[in-house]
Design a protein around this motif. Sequence first.
Motif, PDB file in Angstrom:
ATOM      1  N   SER A 278       3.041  -3.912  12.591  1.00 54.93           N
ATOM      2  CA  SER A 278       2.451  -4.502  11.391  1.00 54.93           C
ATOM      3  C   SER A 278       2.834  -3.752  10.127  1.00 54.93           C
ATOM      4  O   SER A 278       2.740  -4.290   9.027  1.00 54.93           O
ATOM      5  CB  SER A 278       0.923  -4.531  11.516  1.00 54.93           C
TER       6      SER A 278
ATOM      7  N   HIS B  56       1.953 -14.054   5.945  1.00 59.00           N
ATOM      8  CA  HIS B  56       3.033 -15.033   6.108  1.00 59.00           C
ATOM      9  C   HIS B  56       3.013 -15.802   7.423  1.00 59.00           C
ATOM     10  O   HIS B  56       3.883 -16.651   7.633  1.00 59.00           O
ATOM     11  CB  HIS B  56       4.391 -14.322   5.963  1.00 59.00           C
ATOM     12  N   GLU B  57       2.048 -15.543   8.299  1.00 59.84           N
ATOM     13  CA  GLU B  57       2.082 -16.226   9.594  1.00 59.84           C
ATOM     14  C   GLU B  57       1.900 -17.735   9.468  1.00 59.84           C
ATOM     15  O   GLU B  57       2.370 -18.492  10.332  1.00 59.84           O
ATOM     16  CB  GLU B  57       1.019 -15.638  10.529  1.00 59.84           C
ATOM     17  N   ASP B  58       1.248 -18.198   8.411  1.00 63.46           N
ATOM     18  CA  ASP B  58       1.062 -19.643   8.208  1.00 63.46           C
ATOM     19  C   ASP B  58       1.933 -20.172   7.070  1.00 63.46           C
ATOM     20  O   ASP B  58       1.676 -21.265   6.552  1.00 63.46           O
ATOM     21  CB  ASP B  58      -0.415 -19.941   7.900  1.00 63.46           C
TER      22      ASP B  58
ATOM     23  N   ALA C 224       2.587 -10.016   8.523  1.00 65.39           N
ATOM     24  CA  ALA C 224       2.134 -11.154   9.324  1.00 65.39           C
ATOM     25  C   ALA C 224       0.814 -11.720   8.830  1.00 65.39           C
ATOM     26  O   ALA C 224       0.596 -12.937   8.876  1.00 65.39           O
ATOM     27  CB  ALA C 224       2.013 -10.740  10.790  1.00 65.39           C
ATOM     28  N   ASN C 225      -0.079 -10.869   8.339  1.00 65.16           N
ATOM     29  CA  ASN C 225      -1.391 -11.370   7.929  1.00 65.16           C
ATOM     30  C   ASN C 225      -1.313 -12.290   6.718  1.00 65.16           C
ATOM     31  O   ASN C 225      -2.244 -13.040   6.438  1.00 65.16           O
ATOM     32  CB  ASN C 225      -2.341 -10.206   7.641  1.00 65.16           C
TER      33      ASN C 225
ATOM     34  N   LEU D 234       6.675 -11.770  13.301  1.00 61.10           N
ATOM     35  CA  LEU D 234       7.024 -13.062  12.698  1.00 61.10           C
ATOM     36  C   LEU D 234       8.453 -13.452  13.076  1.00 61.10           C
ATOM     37  O   LEU D 234       9.333 -12.598  13.183  1.00 61.10           O
ATOM     38  CB  LEU D 234       6.907 -12.982  11.171  1.00 61.10           C
ATOM     39  N   LYS D 235       8.692 -14.734  13.254  1.00 60.81           N
ATOM     40  CA  LYS D 235      10.020 -15.206  13.628  1.00 60.81           C
ATOM     41  C   LYS D 235      10.989 -15.100  12.450  1.00 60.81           C
ATOM     42  O   LYS D 235      10.602 -15.218  11.293  1.00 60.81           O
ATOM     43  CB  LYS D 235       9.946 -16.655  14.105  1.00 60.81           C
TER      44      LYS D 235
ATOM     45  N   ARG E  81      10.486  -9.063   8.423  1.00 58.32           N
ATOM     46  CA  ARG E  81       9.421  -9.885   9.007  1.00 58.32           C
ATOM     47  C   ARG E  81       8.590  -8.998   9.944  1.00 58.32           C
ATOM     48  O   ARG E  81       9.056  -8.569  10.995  1.00 58.32           O
ATOM     49  CB  ARG E  81      10.027 -11.053   9.772  1.00 58.32           C
TER      50      ARG E  81
ATOM     51  N   ASP F 277       8.018  -5.842  15.479  1.00 57.10           N
ATOM     52  CA  ASP F 277       6.744  -6.222  16.093  1.00 57.10           C
ATOM     53  C   ASP F 277       5.593  -5.327  15.651  1.00 57.10           C
ATOM     54  O   ASP F 277       4.464  -5.497  16.092  1.00 57.10           O
ATOM     55  CB  ASP F 277       6.846  -6.240  17.623  1.00 57.10           C
TER      56      ASP F 277
ATOM     57  N   ASP G  92       7.536  -9.381   4.415  1.00 54.15           N
ATOM     58  CA  ASP G  92       6.608 -10.404   4.910  1.00 54.15           C
ATOM     59  C   ASP G  92       5.641  -9.840   5.950  1.00 54.15           C
ATOM     60  O   ASP G  92       5.941  -9.832   7.157  1.00 54.15           O
ATOM     61  CB  ASP G  92       7.389 -11.565   5.543  1.00 54.15           C
TER      62      ASP G  92
END
Length: 347
Positions: free
Chosen positions: A131, A89-91, A86-87, A118-119, A114, A129, A84
């Motif tokens: 990318s 799956h963040e939403d 972040a760019n 991402l959480k 993640r 943390d 996943d």
Amino acid sequence: MPKIVTKPRWTPPEPSDPIGTLLPGSSLTSKLEEQVRERLTAAGVGLCEKRLGIQCGFDEARNRYPVLTPDFLIRGAKVCVEIDPANVHEDRIDQDQVRNELLEAAGWRVVRLRLGGLKAIGDWDVVSDTSGATVAAVASLVEAIGDAVAGRPGRLRTVKGKPAAPRKKSRLGAIREDEYKFGVHNVRWSLDGGEVLDLAVVGNGRYLGRVMKSEFPRYVRPLDLVDVPKDGWRKALEPLPEGMDASEFEPVSTFPWGDSLFIGPQAGTIYMKDKFSPFGPGEVLTTNLECVHEYNEAAIQGEDHTVLVELHAEAIALGWKIESVRLESGRHGDYQRIVLTPEGFKI
């Protein structure tokens, strides 16, 4: 009054394949997934070679029985792995949580990497943390997959990336072509104490010069950039001044070979302009030579063929030649007018 008739919601029929059945899945993949697959395989994780979909149960939100295709499958252990970034799956936290629930209800454990902070949303998640899929992140993912395959309780794994090193400001300024001086590209260099020096790359990369007011840059040291494209000069120049102290930036001479284009017993009588460029299109000089009789492309001679002045060998190598020598008369008497041209030289 007429009654309002509510039409019942249409419900799709149950799938023909049992829940949990493996079916042909989407073939779409990304470079990130390919990179992680390669590293997991190298670590000995037995991933299914083909991308397969899993027939899942009823999705209330979308009113369907979806076939979901995880990024990777470990078929025998019924473990699926999702990557996943972040760019993307963040939403999509809610969607990813529903996806987890559907896959788990179909009998599969879900391990997620993640990225970008991402959480976590699952028991075996690895949160990084960074990318990208770093070596440390993939190593933690291998451990999480091992727990899921063995049926051990999941635990959150967190991977901290190395803090980005502060960007060092370059002490070398932009390299710009001088509009008024042939063969000169100006550049500035900041010394440790903060003093800024005006330097120049001269002669298409032949040597480093020091800019002295409006004069043509004076020679400091040789460079070897003639065969380097101009867009590569900065990279080549960056480390060079680092190894020089302030005294080494002092000019050695006007040109790499000395302070004049000419040598000979009467060379000191030739007037050289401060802005004269050894890489220009031509130049007119004045002089008061004595007993001039003849000249050729390289020298001016007296009556007995004695050389009065001659072009320096390195100036000749650059293509300079004596085009003409004419006797002129002025307010202070007679003098010679020397026309020089740089035949064959191209900047």
